[in-house]
Design a protein around this motif. Structure first.
Motif, PDB file in Angstrom:
ATOM      1  N   MET A 219      16.764 -43.355 -39.873  1.00 12.17           N
ATOM      2  CA  MET A 219      18.264 -43.622 -39.800  1.00 12.17           C
ATOM      3  C   MET A 219      18.998 -42.099 -40.076  1.00 12.17           C
ATOM      4  O   MET A 219      20.175 -41.916 -39.396  1.00 12.17           O
ATOM      5  N   GLU A 220      18.674 -41.070 -41.350  1.00  9.64           N
ATOM      6  CA  GLU A 220      19.556 -40.052 -40.886  1.00  9.64           C
ATOM      7  C   GLU A 220      19.280 -39.335 -39.527  1.00  9.64           C
ATOM      8  O   GLU A 220      20.194 -38.444 -39.476  1.00  9.64           O
ATOM      9  N   GLN A 221      17.850 -39.133 -39.303  1.00  2.00           N
ATOM     10  CA  GLN A 221      18.550 -38.679 -37.433  1.00  2.00           C
ATOM     11  C   GLN A 221      19.247 -38.715 -37.124  1.00  2.00           C
ATOM     12  O   GLN A 221      20.240 -38.048 -36.793  1.00  2.00           O
ATOM     13  N   ALA A 222      19.355 -40.336 -36.756  1.00  6.02           N
ATOM     14  CA  ALA A 222      20.400 -40.860 -36.070  1.00  6.02           C
ATOM     15  C   ALA A 222      22.082 -40.670 -35.585  1.00  6.02           C
ATOM     16  O   ALA A 222      22.728 -39.993 -35.985  1.00  6.02           O
ATOM     17  N   ARG A 223      21.699 -40.431 -37.374  1.00  2.00           N
ATOM     18  CA  ARG A 223      23.389 -40.394 -38.346  1.00  2.00           C
ATOM     19  C   ARG A 223      23.606 -38.350 -38.210  1.00  2.00           C
ATOM     20  O   ARG A 223      24.759 -37.452 -37.936  1.00  2.00           O
ATOM     21  N   LYS A 224      22.313 -38.087 -37.375  1.00  2.00           N
ATOM     22  CA  LYS A 224      22.100 -36.238 -37.390  1.00  2.00           C
ATOM     23  C   LYS A 224      22.987 -35.909 -35.634  1.00  2.00           C
ATOM     24  O   LYS A 224      23.478 -35.186 -35.425  1.00  2.00           O
ATOM     25  N   ILE A 225      22.629 -36.945 -35.337  1.00  2.00           N
ATOM     26  CA  ILE A 225      23.129 -36.936 -33.635  1.00  2.00           C
ATOM     27  C   ILE A 225      24.167 -37.744 -33.248  1.00  2.00           C
ATOM     28  O   ILE A 225      24.919 -37.549 -31.726  1.00  2.00           O
ATOM     29  N   LEU A 226      24.573 -39.075 -33.175  1.00  2.00           N
ATOM     30  CA  LEU A 226      25.458 -39.242 -33.270  1.00  2.00           C
ATOM     31  C   LEU A 226      26.803 -39.167 -34.689  1.00  2.00           C
ATOM     32  O   LEU A 226      27.160 -38.765 -35.336  1.00  2.00           O
ATOM     33  N   SER A 227      27.839 -39.431 -32.988  1.00  2.00           N
ATOM     34  CA  SER A 227      28.948 -39.128 -33.583  1.00  2.00           C
ATOM     35  C   SER A 227      29.552 -40.099 -34.770  1.00  2.00           C
ATOM     36  O   SER A 227      29.257 -41.287 -34.850  1.00  2.00           O
ATOM     37  N   ASP A 228      30.072 -40.183 -36.255  1.00  2.00           N
ATOM     38  CA  ASP A 228      30.301 -40.904 -36.685  1.00  2.00           C
ATOM     39  C   ASP A 228      31.233 -41.934 -36.300  1.00  2.00           C
ATOM     40  O   ASP A 228      30.597 -43.249 -36.809  1.00  2.00           O
ATOM     41  N   GLU A 229      32.091 -42.020 -34.858  1.00  2.00           N
ATOM     42  CA  GLU A 229      32.507 -43.589 -34.621  1.00  2.00           C
ATOM     43  C   GLU A 229      31.520 -44.012 -33.936  1.00  2.00           C
ATOM     44  O   GLU A 229      30.845 -45.321 -33.921  1.00  2.00           O
ATOM     45  N   GLY A 244      15.141 -45.925 -31.559  1.00  6.15           N
ATOM     46  CA  GLY A 244      15.161 -45.179 -30.565  1.00  6.15           C
ATOM     47  C   GLY A 244      16.083 -43.892 -30.580  1.00  6.15           C
ATOM     48  O   GLY A 244      16.254 -42.680 -29.759  1.00  6.15           O
ATOM     49  N   VAL A 245      17.496 -43.945 -31.454  1.00  7.12           N
ATOM     50  CA  VAL A 245      18.107 -42.645 -31.104  1.00  7.12           C
ATOM     51  C   VAL A 245      17.474 -41.528 -31.596  1.00  7.12           C
ATOM     52  O   VAL A 245      17.683 -40.217 -30.874  1.00  7.12           O
ATOM     53  N   ALA A 246      16.922 -41.999 -32.456  1.00  7.67           N
ATOM     54  CA  ALA A 246      16.230 -40.770 -32.662  1.00  7.67           C
ATOM     55  C   ALA A 246      14.565 -40.617 -31.930  1.00  7.67           C
ATOM     56  O   ALA A 246      14.656 -39.357 -32.263  1.00  7.67           O
ATOM     57  N   GLY A 249      16.486 -37.888 -30.075  1.00  7.74           N
ATOM     58  CA  GLY A 249      16.885 -36.639 -29.860  1.00  7.74           C
ATOM     59  C   GLY A 249      18.142 -36.184 -28.963  1.00  7.74           C
ATOM     60  O   GLY A 249      18.951 -36.922 -28.423  1.00  7.74           O
ATOM     61  N   LYS A 250      19.076 -35.546 -29.831  1.00  9.60           N
ATOM     62  CA  LYS A 250      20.110 -35.205 -29.223  1.00  9.60           C
ATOM     63  C   LYS A 250      20.569 -34.585 -27.717  1.00  9.60           C
ATOM     64  O   LYS A 250      21.313 -35.692 -27.475  1.00  9.60           O
TER      65      LYS A 250
END
Length: 388
Positions: A219-229, A244-246, A249-250
């Motif tokens: 969850m924290e990895q996804a937060r680093k990759i995604l914009s707040d929106e 999946g987002v984690a 990777g970015k």
């Protein structure tokens, strides 16, 4: 005599009056009618309180109102006393049946929380679960302990029920959520607050367990990759996509987002739930992925690989469109969705590749011929798989 010294009359809160009337009716005539239909509930010292604090019983009673509606026709009436046959017309209390069900669902969550954790004035009660439910809850509790920090785990305390209810109440509106209340109660309150309305996307105990299994790191990895929106959209739409987002990777996330998000919309997050699918997409080019964007949230990684291997670029959307239409949604997902049927995927792709097409208009000819390929399977799946 002057009235100047008298205080102004207190305004009547019509909504509060209606709410009190709804509660009175549920505790009184509605409960009496339920007891007539389910006499076994009379064995409890407090049938109403027991039902409200026991999600399985509460769900059964809510279903009873739906399936035996004629038994409640004199209670489900409009302002003129006429029976209301649908769930969206305001009743005498100025609320619809759907709105009343939402009230009951929230009250059930509060009652369950108070019974499980107790309150400042009352100790916890004994929560009984069926063996199947208990097994799933035990598994979920283990996942939470293993994947989320100790500080975020629900702990029995006088205020834990209040914290849980405050976090979940704004997202409870539907009768299908009632059996899930014990499972929601296993999710850390901090995570419920973070998910927001995304909690309502978790429609099965297994889905809730999958969320717990993702863990704080993903969850924290996804937060680093995604914009707040985008993070908010993911949580509101499909929080299981965090894994999946984690995994992506970015860099790869930004590639896939740029390639297909515009065509997929919020189905993009459903696509991100399956890491095998994402792994298969990593070796494809943007044009191929864009060409199958309409189906990427449904098809498996194996399907993606075989389509790109056997079919020409402009044949892929025709193949998937005809397959979905000819087979129907259920068989289409069973064959081409995860985990899918690898043998059939390859056979369908090979047969399509070998189909002779009119060189003057090969795509239109493919549209004409493909229904026969899938029709042959539908007529005799066993023979088709044998290559007959």
């Amino acid at each position: 005599m002057s009235d100047k010294g008298k205080p102004a009359a207190k305004a009547v809160d019509k909504d509060a009056q209606n709410r009190k009337e709804i509660i009175r009716a549920i505790k009184g005539p509605v409960t009496e009618r339920v007891l007539e239909l389910i006499p076994a509930l009379k064995s409890y010292d407090d049938p109403y309180g027991t039902v409200m604090a026991t999600p399985d019983l509460l769900f059964a009673c809510l279903q009873l109102v739906t399936t035996r509606r004629e038994k409640f026709h004199d209670l489900i009436v409009d302002g003129n006393g006429a029976p209301v046959e649908d769930n969206d017309t305001p009743l005498r209390c100025e609320r619809t049946l759907n709105q009343i069900v939402g009230m009951v669902v929230r009250s059930g969550a509060k009652a369950y929380a108070d019974h499980r954790w107790g309150t400042a004035l009352k100790p916890p009660g004994k929560v009984t679960q069926s063996p199947a439910t208990k097994s799933l809850l035990d598994k979920l509790a283990d996942l939470v302990k293993g994947k989320w920090s100790e500080a975020e785990q629900p702990k029995p305390s006088p205020t834990q029920g209040d914290k849980f209810y405050a976090a979940i109440k704004d997202h409870l509106d539907f009768d299908w959520q009632v059996p899930l209340i014990p499972y929601f109660a296993e999710i850390p309150v901090k995570l419920i607050n973070e998910l927001g309305k995304g909690v309502t996307t978790l429609r099965t105990p297994e889905g809730i367990a999958s969320l717990a299994d993702i863990g704080r790191h993903s969850m924290e990895q996804a937060r680093k990759i995604l914009s707040d929106e985008m993070m908010r959209e993911m949580l509101d739409t499909q929080p299981l996509a965090a894994k999946g987002v984690a995994f992506l990777g970015k860099e790869r996330y930004e590639f896939l987002h740029g390639a297909v998000y515009e065509k997929m919309g919020d189905k993009f997050w459903e696509m991100c739930v399956d890491c095998d699918r994402l792994e298969a997409m990593e070796v494809q080019n943007a044009k191929d992925l864009e060409n199958m964007a309409e189906w990427l949230h449904e098809i498996s990684g194996e399907t993606i690989n075989q389509l790109v291997h056997y079919l020409q670029f402009n044949q892929i959307p025709i193949f998937l469109g005809v397959a979905q239409e000819r087979l129907g949604e259920g068989p289409f997902r069973a064959i081409f969705g995860p985990p899918g049927n690898k043998k059939l995927i390859k056979m369908f792709c090979e047969k399509t590749q070998r189909t002779p097409l009119d060189p003057s208009d090969p795509l239109e000819d493919l549209k004409r011929r493909l229904p026969d390929v899938f029709g042959a399977y539908l007529r005799s799946p066993a023979d088709f798989e044998k290559g007959l």
